[in-house]
Design a protein around this motif. Structure first.
Motif, PDB file in Angstrom:
ATOM      1  N   MET A   1       0.919  -1.195  -0.243  1.00 13.10           N
ATOM      2  CA  MET A   1      -0.018  -0.051  -0.069  1.00 13.10           C
ATOM      3  C   MET A   1       0.903   1.339  -0.082  1.00 13.10           C
ATOM      4  O   MET A   1       0.593   2.294  -0.682  1.00 13.10           O
ATOM      5  N   GLN A   2       1.901   1.114   0.950  1.00 14.10           N
ATOM      6  CA  GLN A   2       2.703   2.314   0.934  1.00 14.10           C
ATOM      7  C   GLN A   2       3.514   2.744  -0.418  1.00 14.10           C
ATOM      8  O   GLN A   2       3.610   3.933  -0.814  1.00 14.10           O
ATOM      9  N   ARG A   3       3.809   1.728  -1.184  1.00 15.10           N
ATOM     10  CA  ARG A   3       4.516   1.925  -2.235  1.00 15.10           C
ATOM     11  C   ARG A   3       3.447   2.446  -3.482  1.00 15.10           C
ATOM     12  O   ARG A   3       3.983   3.479  -4.149  1.00 15.10           O
ATOM     13  N   TRP A   4       2.444   1.957  -3.291  1.00 15.98           N
ATOM     14  CA  TRP A   4       1.402   2.477  -4.260  1.00 15.98           C
ATOM     15  C   TRP A   4       0.975   3.870  -3.988  1.00 15.98           C
ATOM     16  O   TRP A   4       0.724   4.657  -4.925  1.00 15.98           O
ATOM     17  N   ALA A   5       1.026   4.369  -2.638  1.00 14.10           N
ATOM     18  CA  ALA A   5       0.771   5.677  -2.429  1.00 14.10           C
ATOM     19  C   ALA A   5       1.835   6.542  -3.053  1.00 14.10           C
ATOM     20  O   ALA A   5       1.708   7.644  -3.368  1.00 14.10           O
ATOM     21  N   GLY A   6       3.163   6.064  -2.532  1.00 10.61           N
ATOM     22  CA  GLY A   6       4.320   6.962  -3.195  1.00 10.61           C
ATOM     23  C   GLY A   6       4.270   7.188  -4.686  1.00 10.61           C
ATOM     24  O   GLY A   6       4.468   8.270  -5.087  1.00 10.61           O
ATOM     25  N   ARG A   7       4.189   6.089  -5.501  1.00 13.31           N
ATOM     26  CA  ARG A   7       3.770   6.037  -6.807  1.00 13.31           C
ATOM     27  C   ARG A   7       3.040   7.132  -7.360  1.00 13.31           C
ATOM     28  O   ARG A   7       3.076   7.946  -8.234  1.00 13.31           O
ATOM     29  N   LEU A   8       1.384   7.134  -6.477  1.00 12.23           N
ATOM     30  CA  LEU A   8       0.632   7.905  -6.972  1.00 12.23           C
ATOM     31  C   LEU A   8       0.850   9.266  -6.560  1.00 12.23           C
ATOM     32  O   LEU A   8       0.291  10.147  -7.158  1.00 12.23           O
ATOM     33  N   LEU A   9       1.493   9.452  -5.650  1.00 16.82           N
ATOM     34  CA  LEU A   9       1.828  11.071  -5.199  1.00 16.82           C
ATOM     35  C   LEU A   9       2.725  11.607  -6.235  1.00 16.82           C
ATOM     36  O   LEU A   9       2.629  12.539  -6.778  1.00 16.82           O
ATOM     37  N   ILE A  10       3.687  10.966  -6.741  1.00 12.94           N
ATOM     38  CA  ILE A  10       4.657  11.149  -7.811  1.00 12.94           C
ATOM     39  C   ILE A  10       3.868  11.437  -9.182  1.00 12.94           C
ATOM     40  O   ILE A  10       4.071  12.259  -9.982  1.00 12.94           O
ATOM     41  N   ALA A  11       3.129  10.289  -9.588  1.00 13.06           N
ATOM     42  CA  ALA A  11       2.349  10.173 -10.796  1.00 13.06           C
ATOM     43  C   ALA A  11       1.313  11.550 -10.890  1.00 13.06           C
ATOM     44  O   ALA A  11       1.528  12.203 -11.885  1.00 13.06           O
ATOM     45  N   VAL A  12       0.896  11.963  -9.733  1.00 13.29           N
ATOM     46  CA  VAL A  12      -0.206  13.038  -9.643  1.00 13.29           C
ATOM     47  C   VAL A  12       0.787  14.384  -9.980  1.00 13.29           C
ATOM     48  O   VAL A  12       0.456  15.251 -10.641  1.00 13.29           O
TER      49      VAL A  12
END
Length: 133
Positions: A1-12
């Motif tokens: 979950m944490q990795r997806w959160a980081g990836r989404l923050l960067i993507a946005v």
């Protein structure tokens, strides 16, 4: 979950910068004859709302900080640790404030990483302590 959160923050953050700069760069000669950093203008000069809006929606936006936040979350996940406790709640509060100020915006996208970070933090709190070796 944490990795997806980081990836989404960067993507946005990257998506925001691409869209913002894409809307600013074509009219850059009109908006800022002195270049991209010239959009802020001299503090003693007359207000220039178009230039200021162009700057604050692109380079002066929260996108750079958000990308760094995402990189920090990813680095913590790779090391097997949580980011600072409460970072999910912090992102949720920040997103709520942003949505109050600009309800018709892309800030809604930040709800997903905020909730993912909160879920990762909750999982750590309820996990049984590891046995000492």
């Amino acid at each position: 979950m944490q990795r997806w959160a980081g990836r989404l923050l960067i993507a946005v953050a990257l998506g925001h910068m691409v869209l913002a700069l894409g809307s600013v760069l074509p009219g850059l000669r009109t908006l800022a004859p002195d270049g991209l950093l010239g959009m802020i203008g001299a503090p003693w000069g007359p207000p220039q709302p178009e230039q200021h809006a162009a700057f604050w929606s692109s380079l002066g936006s929260f996108a750079g900080v958000q990308a760094l936040w995402g990189l920090w979350v990813l680095a913590a996940a790779r090391e097997g640790r949580q980011p600072v406790p409460g970072s999910g709640l912090g992102l949720l509060v920040l997103t709520a404030l942003q949505l109050i100020l600009a309800p018709i915006s892309g800030f809604w996208l930040n709800l997903v990483p905020a909730l993912l970070l909160m879920a990762a933090e909750a999982r750590v709190r309820v996990a049984p302590p590891e046995a000492a070796s």
